[in-house]
Scaffold this active site. Structure first.
Site, PDB file in Angstrom:
ATOM      1  N   SER A   1      14.176  56.254  33.422  1.00  8.21           N
ATOM      2  CA  SER A   1      14.458  54.835  33.216  1.00  8.21           C
ATOM      3  C   SER A   1      13.205  54.045  32.867  1.00  8.21           C
ATOM      4  O   SER A   1      12.118  54.318  33.380  1.00  8.21           O
ATOM      5  CB  SER A   1      15.069  54.257  34.500  1.00  8.21           C
ATOM      6  OG  SER A   1      15.118  52.852  34.434  1.00  8.21           O
TER       7      SER A   1
ATOM      8  N   GLN B   1      14.398  56.401  28.566  1.00 10.49           N
ATOM      9  CA  GLN B   1      15.479  55.413  28.415  1.00 10.49           C
ATOM     10  C   GLN B   1      14.917  54.014  28.189  1.00 10.49           C
ATOM     11  O   GLN B   1      14.046  53.560  28.917  1.00 10.49           O
ATOM     12  CB  GLN B   1      16.377  55.426  29.656  1.00 10.49           C
ATOM     13  CG  GLN B   1      17.524  54.421  29.604  1.00 10.49           C
ATOM     14  CD  GLN B   1      17.239  53.167  30.395  1.00 10.49           C
ATOM     15  OE1 GLN B   1      16.654  53.235  31.470  1.00 10.49           O
ATOM     16  NE2 GLN B   1      17.635  52.007  29.879  1.00 10.49           N
TER      17      GLN B   1
ATOM     18  N   TYR C   1      15.928  49.822  27.476  1.00 13.39           N
ATOM     19  CA  TYR C   1      16.861  48.706  27.322  1.00 13.39           C
ATOM     20  C   TYR C   1      16.352  47.861  26.167  1.00 13.39           C
ATOM     21  O   TYR C   1      15.181  47.964  25.785  1.00 13.39           O
ATOM     22  CB  TYR C   1      16.888  47.840  28.591  1.00 13.39           C
ATOM     23  CG  TYR C   1      17.594  48.470  29.767  1.00 13.39           C
ATOM     24  CD1 TYR C   1      18.955  48.755  29.723  1.00 13.39           C
ATOM     25  CD2 TYR C   1      16.904  48.751  30.943  1.00 13.39           C
ATOM     26  CE1 TYR C   1      19.603  49.310  30.815  1.00 13.39           C
ATOM     27  CE2 TYR C   1      17.545  49.301  32.041  1.00 13.39           C
ATOM     28  CZ  TYR C   1      18.895  49.577  31.964  1.00 13.39           C
ATOM     29  OH  TYR C   1      19.537  50.117  33.043  1.00 13.39           O
TER      30      TYR C   1
ATOM     31  N   THR D   1      20.191  52.309  26.349  1.00 13.17           N
ATOM     32  CA  THR D   1      21.320  51.855  27.172  1.00 13.17           C
ATOM     33  C   THR D   1      21.675  50.431  26.775  1.00 13.17           C
ATOM     34  O   THR D   1      20.838  49.533  26.859  1.00 13.17           O
ATOM     35  CB  THR D   1      20.963  51.922  28.665  1.00 13.17           C
ATOM     36  OG1 THR D   1      20.579  53.261  28.977  1.00 13.17           O
ATOM     37  CG2 THR D   1      22.143  51.523  29.532  1.00 13.17           C
TER      38      THR D   1
ATOM     39  N   LYS E   1      23.790  54.948  25.106  1.00 12.20           N
ATOM     40  CA  LYS E   1      24.495  55.116  26.383  1.00 12.20           C
ATOM     41  C   LYS E   1      25.281  53.849  26.705  1.00 12.20           C
ATOM     42  O   LYS E   1      24.765  52.746  26.560  1.00 12.20           O
ATOM     43  CB  LYS E   1      23.454  55.390  27.481  1.00 12.20           C
ATOM     44  CG  LYS E   1      23.988  55.446  28.899  1.00 12.20           C
ATOM     45  CD  LYS E   1      22.899  55.953  29.840  1.00 12.20           C
ATOM     46  CE  LYS E   1      23.323  55.936  31.279  1.00 12.20           C
ATOM     47  NZ  LYS E   1      23.241  54.613  31.900  1.00 12.20           N
TER      48      LYS E   1
ATOM     49  N   HIS F   1      28.139  52.471  33.087  1.00  6.45           N
ATOM     50  CA  HIS F   1      26.924  52.238  33.872  1.00  6.45           C
ATOM     51  C   HIS F   1      27.180  52.468  35.367  1.00  6.45           C
ATOM     52  O   HIS F   1      26.688  51.740  36.235  1.00  6.45           O
ATOM     53  CB  HIS F   1      26.402  50.816  33.625  1.00  6.45           C
ATOM     54  CG  HIS F   1      24.906  50.686  33.697  1.00  6.45           C
ATOM     55  ND1 HIS F   1      24.117  50.480  32.593  1.00  6.45           N
ATOM     56  CD2 HIS F   1      24.045  50.729  34.741  1.00  6.45           C
ATOM     57  CE1 HIS F   1      22.844  50.391  32.955  1.00  6.45           C
ATOM     58  NE2 HIS F   1      22.775  50.539  34.260  1.00  6.45           N
TER      59      HIS F   1
ATOM     60  N   ASP G   1      29.128  59.837  31.542  1.00  7.79           N
ATOM     61  CA  ASP G   1      28.575  59.688  32.887  1.00  7.79           C
ATOM     62  C   ASP G   1      29.360  58.655  33.649  1.00  7.79           C
ATOM     63  O   ASP G   1      29.905  57.718  33.085  1.00  7.79           O
ATOM     64  CB  ASP G   1      27.075  59.355  32.846  1.00  7.79           C
ATOM     65  CG  ASP G   1      26.781  57.965  32.312  1.00  7.79           C
ATOM     66  OD1 ASP G   1      26.822  57.013  33.080  1.00  7.79           O
ATOM     67  OD2 ASP G   1      26.526  57.849  31.089  1.00  7.79           O
TER      68      ASP G   1
ATOM     69  N   ILE H   1      30.706  61.583  38.547  1.00  3.90           N
ATOM     70  CA  ILE H   1      30.576  63.032  38.730  1.00  3.90           C
ATOM     71  C   ILE H   1      29.966  63.315  40.110  1.00  3.90           C
ATOM     72  O   ILE H   1      28.847  62.896  40.416  1.00  3.90           O
ATOM     73  CB  ILE H   1      29.653  63.646  37.639  1.00  3.90           C
ATOM     74  CG1 ILE H   1      30.184  63.372  36.235  1.00  3.90           C
ATOM     75  CG2 ILE H   1      29.420  65.148  37.912  1.00  3.90           C
ATOM     76  CD1 ILE H   1      31.315  64.245  35.769  1.00  3.90           C
TER      77      ILE H   1
HETATM   78  C1  LIG Z   1      20.999  52.677  41.521  1.00  2.00           C
HETATM   79  C2  LIG Z   1      21.255  52.881  40.086  1.00  2.00           C
HETATM   80  C3  LIG Z   1      20.289  52.515  39.123  1.00  2.00           C
HETATM   81  C4  LIG Z   1      20.534  52.712  37.763  1.00  2.00           C
HETATM   82  N1  LIG Z   1      19.565  52.384  36.844  1.00  2.00           N
HETATM   83  C5  LIG Z   1      19.770  52.662  35.538  1.00  2.00           C
HETATM   84  C6  LIG Z   1      18.743  52.447  34.579  1.00  2.00           C
HETATM   85  O1  LIG Z   1      17.656  52.001  34.897  1.00  2.00           O
HETATM   86  N2  LIG Z   1      19.018  52.751  33.270  1.00  2.00           N
HETATM   87  C7  LIG Z   1      20.230  53.250  32.874  1.00  2.00           C
HETATM   88  O2  LIG Z   1      20.425  53.518  31.683  1.00  2.00           O
HETATM   89  N3  LIG Z   1      21.210  53.463  33.766  1.00  2.00           N
HETATM   90  C8  LIG Z   1      21.007  53.201  35.078  1.00  2.00           C
HETATM   91  N4  LIG Z   1      21.996  53.463  35.991  1.00  2.00           N
HETATM   92  C9  LIG Z   1      23.254  54.074  35.531  1.00  2.00           C
HETATM   93  C10 LIG Z   1      23.144  55.599  35.525  1.00  2.00           C
HETATM   94  O3  LIG Z   1      22.283  56.070  34.527  1.00  2.00           O
HETATM   95  C11 LIG Z   1      24.518  56.238  35.287  1.00  2.00           C
HETATM   96  O4  LIG Z   1      25.100  55.651  34.154  1.00  2.00           O
HETATM   97  C12 LIG Z   1      25.468  56.092  36.480  1.00  2.00           C
HETATM   98  O5  LIG Z   1      24.772  56.176  37.697  1.00  2.00           O
HETATM   99  C13 LIG Z   1      26.525  57.160  36.410  1.00  2.00           C
HETATM  100  O6  LIG Z   1      27.430  57.023  37.458  1.00  2.00           O
HETATM  101  P1  LIG Z   1      27.337  57.875  38.830  1.00  2.00           P
HETATM  102  O7  LIG Z   1      26.298  57.216  39.658  1.00  2.00           O
HETATM  103  O8  LIG Z   1      28.710  57.743  39.387  1.00  2.00           O
HETATM  104  O9  LIG Z   1      26.973  59.280  38.454  1.00  2.00           O
HETATM  105  C14 LIG Z   1      21.768  53.260  37.353  1.00  2.00           C
HETATM  106  C15 LIG Z   1      22.718  53.630  38.315  1.00  2.00           C
HETATM  107  C16 LIG Z   1      22.468  53.456  39.655  1.00  2.00           C
HETATM  108  C17 LIG Z   1      23.507  53.880  40.661  1.00  2.00           C
END
Ligand SMILES: Cc1cc2nc3c(=O)[nH]c(=O)nc-3n(C[C@H](O)[C@H](O)[C@H](O)COP(=O)(O)O)c2cc1C
Length: 396
Positions: free
Chosen positions: A115, A135, A137, A163, A261, A285, A316, A319
């Site tokens: 990230s 990754q 933004y 993302t 994403k 997300h 995603d 899972i």
């Molecule tokens: C605490 C947390 C922080 C996240 N931070 C980012 C991030 O910085 N960049 C990003 O593309 N997705 C981020 N995500 C989304 C994850 O990449 C992913 O899409 C998501 O966690 C998938 O769902 P799951 O937690 O049920 O596996 C974050 C998710 C969580 C839970």
């Protein structure tokens, strides 16, 4: 007989749910709450999990395979199984942070997304894994974005994950955890009740000689100090939102593999193909975004039908088991990405906790392949799963 592949250590956990319970015990309440995340009423976060429960399998009983392969290729990388570590920007989970995650990924032969909001630099992370996707933004100016691409390339990142699905939702019916701007005395005093109740977590940081820094080194301008998490978030909130031609421009600035994403709609998926991306991830997300967006597993087949022969399609969200991975592959995904599953492992046991989660998922994938009479993950198809009549959603 142990059913955990011979790993008898008492710290071994046999499912992700157990890792989550350990994480809850170990982490201060506010840190645990930041990982649970979700937004608004939690409709999407909830649907991400319960949707997988509604899908069943159609197993065989003979003609099964003794040898089964989980290896595949994602965004040009050969990986030992179709599971990537999704980029997550949460700090203070474990002192090893993203470097521990990258070591675990390298040991298990899987790729990871790092990230922009990570607490370790892309250089530190690429030093321990050579299968890192950086990754981004859409934050800052075009020049800023180019600097970040250049930096990721020089560090050795093998691809970019852009993302795009963030809508700055900021309320939760169950209340949001308080995250301090900096860990200073004021923050420590305010966090004290939660933190002091978790001495082992505090000790794990104390041993390293520093408290969680809550800075984002990958968002720093060249030669500048790393901004705080909220400093970086502020830059992002102030940024002009990208048009499709902005996204196409960014893609043209990166020569290697490029993933978008957060795509849920068929029309958006087609545009992502048109701008020349290598991959897309059907994602909401992790349910942390626009609440009410259906679980990605519901939207996946329509996207696969529209663009699956032109671009790699990942998924995603939700899972937690190897069988969830297999359901997503059967419905057409090339691979999945996991978020919370590995964060629970990281919180519970650092690098070995992440390895443990990956081993649990691999075991679950293998077991489902056995039952479904497949010798390879690439042989899975829609006849392997049964879904209720009104399960799927075609968006756009
Ligand atoms: C605490 C947390 C922080 C996240 N931070 C980012 C991030 O910085 N960049 C990003 O593309 N997705 C981020 N995500 C989304 C994850 O990449 C992913 O899409 C998501 O966690 C998938 O769902 P799951 O937690 O049920 O596996 C974050 C998710 C969580 C839970």
């Amino acid at each position: 007989m142990s059913s955990n592949g011979g790993q008898m250590a008492s710290s071994w956990f046999e499912t992700v749910a157990i890792a989550q319970r350990r994480a809850e015990k170990r982490l201060p309440k506010s840190v645990y709450g930041a990982l649970v995340a979700g937004s608004e009423k939690g409709l999407s976060a909830n649907d991400n999990l319960t949707s997988f429960d509604q899908l069943g399998f159609a197993p065989h009983v003979a003609g099964l395979f003794n040898e089964r392969s989980t290896a595949t290729t994602v965004m040009g990388q050969s990986v030992s199984m179709p599971v990537l570590l999704s980029p997550t920007g949460v700090q203070a989970v474990h002192p090893g942070g993203e470097v521990a995650v990258a070591r675990a990924a390298a040991n298990r032969g899987v790729a990871m997304g790092l990230s922009s909001f990570a607490s370790y630099s892309v250089e530190d992370v690429c030093a321990v894994s050579d299968q890192v996707f950086f990754q981004l933004y859409w934050s800052g100016s075009r020049d800023t974005l180019l600097q970040r691409l250049e930096r990721a390339k020089n560090a050795g990142a093998k691809g970019i994950i852009l993302t795009l699905d963030w809508s700055f939702a900021n309320g939760r019916d169950w209340g949001s955890p308080w995250i301090p701007e900096k860990i200073n005395m004021k923050a420590v005093t305010k966090l004290a009740p939660g933190v002091l109740a978790r001495p082992r977590w505090l000790w794990s940081f104390a041993k390293t000689g520093h408290l969680p820094s809550l800075t984002t080194p990958n968002m720093a301008a060249p030669g500048e100090k790393a901004p705080t998490f909220f400093g970086a978030y502020h830059e992002w909130m102030q940024s002009t939102l990208p048009s499709w031609s902005d996204v196409a421009w960014l893609r043209s600035q990166w020569e290697g593999p490029f993933m978008v994403k957060g795509v849920c709609r068929v029309d958006d998926a087609k545009r992502v193909v048109d701008l020349g991306a290598t991959a897309l991830s059907v994602s909401n997300h992790g349910g942390n975004n626009l609440d009410g967006t259906p679980a990605p597993i519901r939207a996946l087949p329509a996207v696969v039908d529209a663009v699956g022969d032109q671009i790699e399609v990942l998924l995603d969200g939700g899972i937690r088991r190897g069988s969830d991975v297999v359901k997503a592959l059967a419905l057409g995904a090339n691979a999945v990405m996991i978020g919370r599953a590995y964060l629970w492992g990281l919180a519970a046991a650092g690098q070995s906790g992440v390895e443990n989660v990956l081993d649990v998922l691999r075991g679950g994938i293998d077991s489902a392949l056995l039952g479904l009479a497949k010798s390879d993950v690439k042989e899975l198809d829609r006849t392997d799963v049964v879904a209720p009549a009104d399960f799927f959603r075609k968006l756009g």
